[in-house]
Write an enzyme that holds these catalytic residues in place. Sequence first.
Site, mmCIF file in Angstrom:
data_model
loop_
_atom_site.group_PDB
_atom_site.id
_atom_site.type_symbol
_atom_site.label_atom_id
_atom_site.label_comp_id
_atom_site.label_asym_id
_atom_site.label_seq_id
_atom_site.Cartn_x
_atom_site.Cartn_y
_atom_site.Cartn_z
ATOM 1 N N ILE A 476 20.819 -1.291 -19.377
ATOM 2 C CA ILE A 476 20.427 -0.484 -18.141
ATOM 3 C C ILE A 476 20.171 -1.340 -17.315
ATOM 4 C CG2 ILE A 476 19.026 1.246 -19.323
ATOM 5 C CD1 ILE A 476 16.641 -0.560 -19.284
ATOM 6 N N ILE A 639 15.870 -19.028 -23.123
ATOM 7 C CA ILE A 639 16.218 -18.181 -21.990
ATOM 8 C C ILE A 639 17.299 -18.123 -21.957
ATOM 9 C CG2 ILE A 639 16.948 -17.853 -19.330
ATOM 10 C CD1 ILE A 639 13.633 -16.873 -20.264
ATOM 11 N N PRO A 642 19.722 -17.704 -17.454
ATOM 12 C CA PRO A 642 18.988 -18.043 -16.339
ATOM 13 C C PRO A 642 19.359 -17.106 -15.030
ATOM 14 C CG PRO A 642 19.771 -19.907 -17.172
ATOM 15 C CD PRO A 642 20.132 -19.160 -17.376
ATOM 16 N N GLN A 648 16.137 -10.246 -13.155
ATOM 17 C CA GLN A 648 14.770 -9.161 -14.140
ATOM 18 C C GLN A 648 13.164 -9.852 -13.594
ATOM 19 O OE1 GLN A 648 15.647 -9.182 -18.808
ATOM 20 N NE2 GLN A 648 15.730 -7.005 -18.129
ATOM 21 N N LYS A 711 12.470 -14.256 -26.825
ATOM 22 C CA LYS A 711 12.148 -13.593 -26.511
ATOM 23 C C LYS A 711 12.121 -12.613 -25.752
ATOM 24 C CE LYS A 711 7.914 -16.491 -26.856
ATOM 25 N NZ LYS A 711 6.485 -16.890 -26.213
ATOM 26 N N GLU A 715 9.870 -6.483 -19.292
ATOM 27 C CA GLU A 715 8.882 -6.425 -18.296
ATOM 28 C C GLU A 715 7.441 -6.849 -17.562
ATOM 29 O OE1 GLU A 715 8.130 -3.500 -21.887
ATOM 30 O OE2 GLU A 715 8.437 -1.594 -20.531
#
Length: 748
Positions: A476, A639, A642, A648, A711, A715
């Site tokens: 997205i 990560i 990076p 994000q 992970k 959000e």
Amino acid sequence: MNARLREVTPGLAGDAQIGRALDRVDGPLKVAGRAPYAYEFAGSGETAYGYVVGATVARGRIRRIDTSAAERAPGVVLVLTHENAPELAPFGPRVAKSRLSRPRPYLQGTQVRHWGDPVAFVVAESFEQARAAAFLVRVEYEVEKADLDTRVEPHRDEGFEGGGLPDSEIGDLDAACAAAAHVVDVTYTTPYQHHNAMEPHATLAAWDGERLTLHVAHQMLAEGRTSVADTLRMSKEQVRIVARYIGGGFGGKLTTECDAILSAVAARRLGRPVKTALSRQQTFHNCTHRNESVQRLRLAADADGRLTGIGHTSWQQTAWFDDHIEPTVTCTRALYAAANRSTRLRLVRLDLPMSDSMRAPGEAIGMLTLECAMDELAEKLGMDPLELRRRNDTDVHPEKGKPFSSRHLVECLDEGARRFGWDQRPRTPASRREGRSLIGYGMASAIRPNMLMASSASVHLDAGGRLVARQAMTDIGTGTYTILTQIAADALGLDPAAVRIEMGDTDFPKASGSGGSVGAASAGNALHRACLDVRRQLLDLAAGDAHSALFGVDAGARSSARFAGGWIEAAGRREELVRLLARQAAAGVDGQGRIEPGDVSQDYDQQTFGAHFAEVAVDADTGEIRLRRMLGVFAAGRILNPKTARSQALGGLVWGIGSALTEETFVDARSGAYVNRDLAEYHIPVHADAPEVEAIFLEEHDDIVNALGAKGIGELGICGAGAAVANAVYNASGVRIREFPLTLDKVL
Ligand code: MOS
């Protein structure tokens, strides 16, 4: 004292691709306009264009609908209404078993459920003709009184019928508050918000016999396919959803909307492809939104700032026909220790459109209020708000009792404080002045759950050493194509240029899609496993091949083999990948991979953490608030890239600015319409509103979450970000505003 974690730095990963700041692999296509979005696909045959006609009342019935003028208008080929639309599966009960895949019927009767609810669908030879004719459809309504009491009153408690989270009640919060040295009991409100992805919703629907293909902007293809198939009473196999590129989602494209269903229905009726784009205005009423919330926070603390009680009750609006609730109190359950706890979600049903997840649903607005209430408590205690957080850190989930798979909240707080210069903050509110500006600093914690969704992948390594991977995954705009490329390249020691990721198609193996920050870990681990499947086969082939340098290597050496730079190394010997393929697998090697949530340990609670810092200037005369700088520091597993991770996180910080200062949808209490339904009046922060915003990640190793150690990060950046800004506004001005967004009229 906690050890300092190092900052994740790009380019230190040796020959590994994971961890490198690889440029987006789809970047060149996007800047050249060659990455096709849903509306840009051409149908085979003569495509017709649809336009949705929405109701102009909040509640009522269609008494009469006159389509004759529209039907006579130039180019019009079909006008669908409830009088001639096919029967579709019903919407079903208020509580859906699966929200995102429930049927979404339209034009099924005379009832109007909300302002903008589709009452007709006009199809013409061109978009302009369809739009012009749409304004000729005449509708008479029997208007019923609508309940639009948008300032949801805490005294209204309509409960909900499941689908949400049960209350949590631990210990005795009332007693804790009565006995506490310091108590904060405050109520905050957060406004209606809309996702406002850059790309509005759009669909191209085409039938091939009994098979329907939809090119549609959708975040979760499997759920979308079920929704479409069930609505049209077809089998899932008869429906194909394609979404190669998506111009932003933010939760607004988790659901299947009227553009998809009505295009499919009209295309079948006409025997030709139908394309429908919603206007920006239509996306406000015909897609989902975030509800207004009223949140009461109760914090009880001893004289040293140790929390003895935490209470959080959140009331939210929902559409009368659909129980949707944001898990607003989830973070409150996990963030700080306290023996006495009470968290509750309550719904109030109104005559407004359906809501659904938006940008860290629940967590974003729950953290906005919790972390402001913590600031209020720190003030009462006369304590550094950062120290208050540190003092209430916990090793186990305070309500579940499980340890965290990893938790580096304090490290993020300390590193952020050091970099931001937190010790330079004004200790007293409204005490630092520069000309007309009052300067303030604010901070907040960040936390968000880490989850995994079932995902699968198939890969094909051809004889030339090029890999094609397929997943019904979506990108997205977050960098999914890029990180999946890196994962596959590392697993087989390939150059990223030799990897092609194909996604956005339900013909491919089912994957998580993009939502709930699960995409990278879910689709990524499935792809990783598919590549491991290929590795295993290659090693078996080599071990059994008398012409291979790896002939006869045992199982132990095979399991510790290294794939790098196009070579396979095991037991101190090596073989070139393409030579092995040429001898043993001229047709290439296929691999499959799959991961399920149950594949990882359930003994731990999984969260991501961070800390936010903000500096603002408030004009002492006008109340105008300007952000000066902002920093987010996060610890969120490995990560993968990076560069895309930072992008994000920056996005999350900017949405945090929006939630604190600018974003708000207004409801017209007479009509039930959203009145500021475009980007001119719905204020999203732009570059000028975010002058100096930085996000860094700390190196966190978590072997429990999954094999990649990754992970979800999508959000996390927004969770707590708005609170840091709001707390800075208080520190600058000495005015505590509990009604978001904080606009200048409320400061004065
Ligand atoms: Mo997200 S709000 O689950 O797209």
